[in-house]
Design a protein around this motif. Structure first.
Motif, mmCIF file in Angstrom:
data_model
loop_
_atom_site.group_PDB
_atom_site.id
_atom_site.type_symbol
_atom_site.label_atom_id
_atom_site.label_comp_id
_atom_site.label_asym_id
_atom_site.label_seq_id
_atom_site.Cartn_x
_atom_site.Cartn_y
_atom_site.Cartn_z
ATOM 1 N N UNK A 115 0.845 -1.199 0.000
ATOM 2 C CA UNK A 115 0.000 0.000 0.000
ATOM 3 C C UNK A 115 0.879 1.246 0.000
ATOM 4 N N UNK A 116 0.658 2.114 -0.974
ATOM 5 C CA UNK A 116 1.449 3.349 -1.060
ATOM 6 C C UNK A 116 0.648 4.575 -0.634
ATOM 7 N N UNK A 117 -0.673 4.464 -0.713
ATOM 8 C CA UNK A 117 -1.529 5.595 -0.349
ATOM 9 C C UNK A 117 -2.557 5.134 0.672
ATOM 10 N N UNK A 118 -2.607 5.825 1.804
ATOM 11 C CA UNK A 118 -3.469 5.426 2.912
ATOM 12 C C UNK A 118 -4.683 6.350 2.997
ATOM 13 N N UNK A 119 -5.836 5.742 3.230
ATOM 14 C CA UNK A 119 -7.059 6.537 3.375
ATOM 15 C C UNK A 119 -7.116 7.244 4.721
ATOM 16 N N UNK A 120 -6.618 6.558 5.763
ATOM 17 C CA UNK A 120 -6.701 7.110 7.110
ATOM 18 C C UNK A 120 -5.351 6.977 7.814
ATOM 19 N N UNK A 121 -5.050 7.935 8.672
ATOM 20 C CA UNK A 121 -3.742 7.987 9.322
ATOM 21 C C UNK A 121 -3.509 6.828 10.282
ATOM 22 N N UNK A 122 -4.557 6.236 10.830
ATOM 23 C CA UNK A 122 -4.390 5.186 11.836
ATOM 24 C C UNK A 122 -3.917 3.860 11.242
ATOM 25 N N UNK A 123 -4.143 3.635 9.954
ATOM 26 C CA UNK A 123 -3.976 2.302 9.373
ATOM 27 C C UNK A 123 -2.544 1.780 9.420
ATOM 28 N N UNK A 124 -1.595 2.540 8.874
ATOM 29 C CA UNK A 124 -0.221 2.044 8.795
ATOM 30 C C UNK A 124 0.369 1.773 10.176
ATOM 31 N N UNK A 125 0.273 2.708 11.150
ATOM 32 C CA UNK A 125 0.796 2.410 12.491
ATOM 33 C C UNK A 125 0.116 1.203 13.137
ATOM 34 N N UNK A 126 -1.170 1.043 12.903
ATOM 35 C CA UNK A 126 -1.918 -0.090 13.456
ATOM 36 C C UNK A 126 -1.394 -1.410 12.899
ATOM 37 N N UNK A 127 -1.204 -1.471 11.603
ATOM 38 C CA UNK A 127 -0.709 -2.697 10.979
ATOM 39 C C UNK A 127 0.714 -3.012 11.430
ATOM 40 N N UNK A 128 1.563 -1.989 11.488
ATOM 41 C CA UNK A 128 2.941 -2.198 11.931
ATOM 42 C C UNK A 128 2.989 -2.643 13.383
ATOM 43 N N UNK A 129 2.128 -2.106 14.217
ATOM 44 C CA UNK A 129 2.118 -2.461 15.640
ATOM 45 C C UNK A 129 1.683 -3.904 15.873
ATOM 46 N N UNK A 130 0.976 -4.490 14.897
ATOM 47 C CA UNK A 130 0.521 -5.876 15.075
ATOM 48 C C UNK A 130 1.690 -6.849 15.163
#
Length: 309
Positions: A115-130
């Motif tokens: 994914x290069x473009x995120x709809x919402x700011x929470x998504x990438x940190x959430x996925x990485x934190x998993x």
């Protein structure tokens, strides 16, 4: 009601915590989207609907049960499917509650790569934190939930097993007199940190369950996260089980083809099963198979969260 064993229950995970809005434009998260996707899946043939609470503004996972209280009556008004909602609320006496039988890693950070473009700011940190997350279900956690279910004798439990050790945990609870049969097992494959989606693992699951509980004493359903969804759940049906599909488990309908809805996956597995001479269980038949005695409670739709024996 006497039912043929050829009846297969189709469960549908309409959404789930492993997928975020940027992964697919079809993933529902607003109230209207979730209701529409759930009702369409039920009309396509799903007898059990599995839902996760999420913020209707951005799709982020939430523990706020008020979100579900806003959704479930609207879905119940349009379908008689069993509704499974997370987080569970035993005091509302749902028809079905899903109960994990052990802790496991639950990482889905690999999705960040595509994914290069995120709809919402929470998504990438959430996925990485998993990558540092644990899907926790200690024995104390499980026993606490079982105690909360003690007064909800109309509620069945679906025992979610992501590893073979989870079957042994369930066997220990049976030995302690905390769980009675018949059982409803969810064989969950393909999640990072649990049994992967090799076909051999489905055979291991079935043979271990046979040895611990006796084949005649349980029903089981199969879910496979990701691209092996359709092949593995089909195998599960051939082996005598039930199936689960939906965007909560896989975003794809076929190789490289994103599914436009969970209903599309339900229709696909239904076609495959019917061509193999299986019959698809109606919600009424699913309740009979799983020995769910109640229908809807207090105007809040039946809630699939598992089967408790």
């Amino acid at each position: 009601m006497k039912l043929s064993r050829r009846k297969v229950i189709v469960s549908c995970a309409v959404n789930g915590p492993a997928h975020t809005p940027s992964m697919s434009d079809s993933l529902p998260y607003s109230k209207e989207q979730i209701i529409r996707h759930a009702v369409e899946a039920a009309r396509a043939g799903a007898s059990i609907l599995h839902l996760h609470a999420c913020d209707p503004a951005d799709g982020s996972p939430t523990e706020d049960t008020a979100v579900l209280d806003d959704l479930l009556p609207a879905i119940a008004a349009q379908t008689d499917a069993i509704i499974s909602a997370m987080p569970a609320a035993p005091e509302r006496k749902p028809e079905l509650i899903s109960l994990g039988m052990g802790s496991s890693n639950h990482a889905f950070g690999k999705a960040v790569r595509g994914i290069s473009k995120w709809k919402f700011a929470w998504e990438k940190p959430y996925l990485e934190a998993s990558e540092d997350g644990v899907h926790r279900n200690s024995f104390r956690d499980i026993k606490t939930m079982m105690a909360r279910l003690a007064d909800a004798d109309e509620t069945r439990c679906q025992f979610d097993c992501r590893d073979l050790g989870h079957l042994y945990s369930l066997a220990q609870l049976i030995d302690e007199g905390l769980v009675m049969g018949p059982l409803f097992l969810q064989c969950s494959l393909g999640m990072a940190g649990g049994l992967n989606s090799d076909p051999e693992n489905l055979f291991l699951f079935r043979s271990t369950a046979d040895r611990l509980f006796g084949r005649e004493n349980y029903e089981f359903s199969v879910l496979a996260a990701g691209r092996q969804q359709i092949p593995l759940v089909t195998m599960g049906a051939v082996m005598g089980g039930h199936v689960r599909v939906g965007l909560g488990d896989s975003l794809y309908l076929g190789k490289g083809l994103l599914a436009t809805s969970s209903a599309a996956q339900v229709l696909k597995i239904r076609r495959i099963l019917e061509e193999l001479s299986f019959e698809i269980a109606s919600p009424e038949e699913a309740r009979a198979i799983l020995q769910i005695r109640s229908a809807r409670v207090s105007g809040v739709a039946n809630r699939e969260v598992g089967l408790n024996g």
